[in-house]
Design a protein around this motif. Structure first.
Motif, PDB file in Angstrom:
ATOM      1  N   ALA A 123     -17.230  -2.885   0.305  1.00 25.64           N
ATOM      2  CA  ALA A 123     -15.780  -3.623   0.583  1.00 25.64           C
ATOM      3  C   ALA A 123     -14.860  -2.254   0.685  1.00 25.64           C
ATOM      4  CB  ALA A 123     -15.410  -4.331  -0.438  1.00 25.64           C
ATOM      5  N   ARG A 124     -13.939  -2.639   1.596  1.00 24.68           N
ATOM      6  CA  ARG A 124     -12.789  -1.660   1.828  1.00 24.68           C
ATOM      7  C   ARG A 124     -11.582  -2.608   1.973  1.00 24.68           C
ATOM      8  NH1 ARG A 124     -13.274   3.451   3.341  1.00 24.68           N
ATOM      9  NH2 ARG A 124     -11.557   3.300   4.836  1.00 24.68           N
ATOM     10  N   PHE A 125     -10.363  -2.059   1.381  1.00 24.09           N
ATOM     11  CA  PHE A 125      -9.165  -2.861   1.050  1.00 24.09           C
ATOM     12  C   PHE A 125      -8.120  -2.040   1.681  1.00 24.09           C
ATOM     13  CE2 PHE A 125     -12.163  -4.088  -2.384  1.00 24.09           C
ATOM     14  CZ  PHE A 125     -12.090  -5.630  -2.108  1.00 24.09           C
ATOM     15  N   GLY A 126      -7.081  -2.777   2.170  1.00 25.49           N
ATOM     16  CA  GLY A 126      -5.986  -1.978   2.590  1.00 25.49           C
ATOM     17  C   GLY A 126      -4.979  -3.080   3.289  1.00 25.49           C
ATOM     18  N   ASP A 127      -3.587  -2.654   2.992  1.00 24.08           N
ATOM     19  CA  ASP A 127      -2.293  -3.099   3.848  1.00 24.08           C
ATOM     20  C   ASP A 127      -1.836  -2.300   4.931  1.00 24.08           C
ATOM     21  OD1 ASP A 127      -0.058  -4.946   4.173  1.00 24.08           O
ATOM     22  OD2 ASP A 127       0.999  -3.821   2.728  1.00 24.08           O
ATOM     23  N   THR A 128      -2.036  -3.052   5.936  1.00 19.08           N
ATOM     24  CA  THR A 128      -1.642  -2.318   7.247  1.00 19.08           C
ATOM     25  C   THR A 128      -0.360  -2.855   8.026  1.00 19.08           C
ATOM     26  OG1 THR A 128      -3.050  -3.643   8.607  1.00 19.08           O
ATOM     27  CG2 THR A 128      -3.841  -1.454   7.518  1.00 19.08           C
ATOM     28  N   ALA A 151       4.333   0.694  -8.292  1.00 18.80           N
ATOM     29  CA  ALA A 151       4.083   2.015  -7.912  1.00 18.80           C
ATOM     30  C   ALA A 151       2.766   1.828  -7.115  1.00 18.80           C
ATOM     31  CB  ALA A 151       4.030   2.999  -8.932  1.00 18.80           C
ATOM     32  N   THR A 152       1.874   1.470  -7.471  1.00 22.53           N
ATOM     33  CA  THR A 152       0.436   1.740  -6.773  1.00 22.53           C
ATOM     34  C   THR A 152       0.525   0.611  -5.475  1.00 22.53           C
ATOM     35  OG1 THR A 152      -0.735   1.913  -8.497  1.00 22.53           O
ATOM     36  CG2 THR A 152      -1.945   1.009  -6.766  1.00 22.53           C
ATOM     37  N   ALA A 153       1.195  -0.585  -5.621  1.00 25.53           N
ATOM     38  CA  ALA A 153       1.652  -1.214  -4.404  1.00 25.53           C
ATOM     39  C   ALA A 153       2.213  -0.599  -3.322  1.00 25.53           C
ATOM     40  CB  ALA A 153       2.329  -2.825  -4.920  1.00 25.53           C
ATOM     41  N   LYS A 154       3.394  -0.118  -3.989  1.00 21.41           N
ATOM     42  CA  LYS A 154       4.285   0.861  -2.968  1.00 21.41           C
ATOM     43  C   LYS A 154       3.461   1.873  -2.385  1.00 21.41           C
ATOM     44  CE  LYS A 154       8.539   0.574  -5.370  1.00 21.41           C
ATOM     45  NZ  LYS A 154       9.782   1.221  -5.877  1.00 21.41           N
ATOM     46  N   ARG A 155       2.705   2.514  -3.113  1.00 15.69           N
ATOM     47  CA  ARG A 155       1.756   3.561  -2.346  1.00 15.69           C
ATOM     48  C   ARG A 155       0.639   2.762  -1.252  1.00 15.69           C
ATOM     49  NH1 ARG A 155      -3.563   5.119  -3.315  1.00 15.69           N
ATOM     50  NH2 ARG A 155      -3.398   4.159  -5.596  1.00 15.69           N
ATOM     51  N   LEU A 156       0.190   1.987  -1.410  1.00 17.25           N
ATOM     52  CA  LEU A 156      -0.731   1.225  -0.568  1.00 17.25           C
ATOM     53  C   LEU A 156       0.149   0.833   0.579  1.00 17.25           C
ATOM     54  CD1 LEU A 156      -3.171  -0.915  -2.992  1.00 17.25           C
ATOM     55  CD2 LEU A 156      -3.698   1.405  -1.845  1.00 17.25           C
ATOM     56  N   MET A 157       1.172  -0.219   0.256  1.00 11.88           N
ATOM     57  CA  MET A 157       1.986  -0.508   1.510  1.00 11.88           C
ATOM     58  C   MET A 157       2.661   0.408   2.338  1.00 11.88           C
ATOM     59  SD  MET A 157       3.693  -3.731  -0.487  1.00 11.88           S
ATOM     60  CE  MET A 157       4.384  -4.709   0.948  1.00 11.88           C
ATOM     61  N   PHE A 158       3.176   1.547   1.858  1.00  7.55           N
ATOM     62  CA  PHE A 158       3.512   2.759   2.533  1.00  7.55           C
ATOM     63  C   PHE A 158       2.527   3.484   3.413  1.00  7.55           C
ATOM     64  CE2 PHE A 158       7.409   3.115  -0.920  1.00  7.55           C
ATOM     65  CZ  PHE A 158       7.781   1.835  -0.541  1.00  7.55           C
ATOM     66  N   THR A 159       1.491   3.802   2.714  1.00 11.57           N
ATOM     67  CA  THR A 159       0.496   4.751   3.256  1.00 11.57           C
ATOM     68  C   THR A 159      -0.436   3.791   4.253  1.00 11.57           C
ATOM     69  OG1 THR A 159      -0.942   4.584   1.718  1.00 11.57           O
ATOM     70  CG2 THR A 159       0.552   6.322   1.547  1.00 11.57           C
ATOM     71  N   ALA A 160      -0.569   2.499   3.992  1.00 16.33           N
ATOM     72  CA  ALA A 160      -1.765   1.768   4.768  1.00 16.33           C
ATOM     73  C   ALA A 160      -2.736   2.390   4.674  1.00 16.33           C
ATOM     74  CB  ALA A 160      -0.927   1.670   6.220  1.00 16.33           C
ATOM     75  N   ASP A 161      -3.139   3.138   3.663  1.00 16.97           N
ATOM     76  CA  ASP A 161      -4.503   3.593   3.329  1.00 16.97           C
ATOM     77  C   ASP A 161      -5.596   2.455   3.015  1.00 16.97           C
ATOM     78  OD1 ASP A 161      -3.516   6.331   3.455  1.00 16.97           O
ATOM     79  OD2 ASP A 161      -3.237   6.702   1.336  1.00 16.97           O
ATOM     80  N   MET A 162      -6.708   2.929   3.371  1.00 15.17           N
ATOM     81  CA  MET A 162      -7.975   2.131   3.192  1.00 15.17           C
ATOM     82  C   MET A 162      -8.289   2.619   1.867  1.00 15.17           C
ATOM     83  SD  MET A 162      -7.932   0.033   5.364  1.00 15.17           S
ATOM     84  CE  MET A 162      -6.721  -0.158   6.777  1.00 15.17           C
ATOM     85  N   ILE A 163      -8.729   1.745   0.916  1.00 17.91           N
ATOM     86  CA  ILE A 163      -9.618   2.087  -0.493  1.00 17.91           C
ATOM     87  C   ILE A 163     -10.809   1.502  -0.458  1.00 17.91           C
ATOM     88  CG2 ILE A 163      -7.347   2.662  -1.360  1.00 17.91           C
ATOM     89  CD1 ILE A 163      -7.841  -0.083  -3.143  1.00 17.91           C
TER      90      ILE A 163
END
Length: 246
Positions: A123-128, A151-163
């Protein structure tokens, strides 16, 4: 015409499958409409005591169908997608997102509307949203920080990184990860453990947890005492069955 959301009933539980595998189960208005119809039916279906939401083919879902979005969607009403996910979230029974492969943006919003996420190890998750100059309207800004922290939500939303699945577990987005080869059997075993317990308790506990989220400890304790729903109609039978075995 192909069904975009498949319902399959098992003994005591239901599987809903997003069924656009040729489009990586991307989410359009038609699919959401079918999901909403199933959710409405499940709300009053006492025979179904747990719901598993998953995707057909290679993944859970790659997210919102960008082609439909670019062309302008014919949404039945403002906030209709968000309302549909709220209906899913408020089903009076446990709802599990069983995620394999892609789970991006709108798909993550859908998974977050479930009670919790179990991930296959691929699985891979991300907010783009930010990648496409969009802001969320299906619940990301509210559910993601509640699940993983602000803070983690901000990081995922700001970077659009996949985890990956392991990172998702580490930050609390997913509950645990399972090898893909064992994924189906683990989901079935998890459901079996859930439906072995009282449906009354599951529904009442979901309502209590939602009512008290964000309250102070003292307020929450008061709500647990005075607003709790007590015991279910099968309590005596369950206790009697246990004491006879002991």
């Amino acid at each position: 015409m192909t069904e975009l959301v498949l319902r399959k009933d098992f003994d005591g539980w239901t599987q809903l499958t997003l069924n656009r595998p040729d489009k990586l189960n991307s989410l359009n208005v038609e699919l959401f409409g079918e999901l909403r119809t199933h959710v409405e039916a499940l709300a009053g279906d006492a025979a179904s005591r747990c719901v598993v939401l998953r995707g057909a083919g290679k993944c859970f879902s790659a997210g919102h169908d960008l082609g439909d979005l670019a062309e302008g969607e014919a949404v039945p009403s403002p906030g209709w997608h968000s309302e549909t996910l709220r209906m899913l979230e408020r089903l009076p029974k446990p709802v599990i997102a069983a995620v394999h492969g892609h789970c991006y943006t709108g798909a993550l919003e859908m998974a977050l509307a479930c009670d919790f996420i179990v991930a296959a190890d691929n699985a891979r998750f991300g907010d783009t949203h930010a990648k496409w100059s969009l802001t969320p309207i299906w619940g990301m800004s509210q559910r993601l920080p509640r699940r993983v922290g602000l803070a983690t939500a901000k990081r995922l939303m700001f970077t659009a990184d996949m985890i990956d699945a392991n990172q998702a577990v580490r930050i609390g987005l997913a509950e645990y990860a399972v090898p893909l080869a064992d994924f189906d059997s683990e989901v079935e075993a998890l459901v079996a453990r859930i439906i072995a317990n009282a449906s009354f308790s599951h529904a009442a506990n979901k309502r209590l947890l939602e009512r008290t989220e964000g309250l102070s400890l003292d307020a929450g304790l008061q709500a647990e005492v005075w607003e709790g729903e007590g015991f279910g109609p099968d309590m005596q039978d369950r206790i009697a069955a246990f004491t006879k075995r002991s």
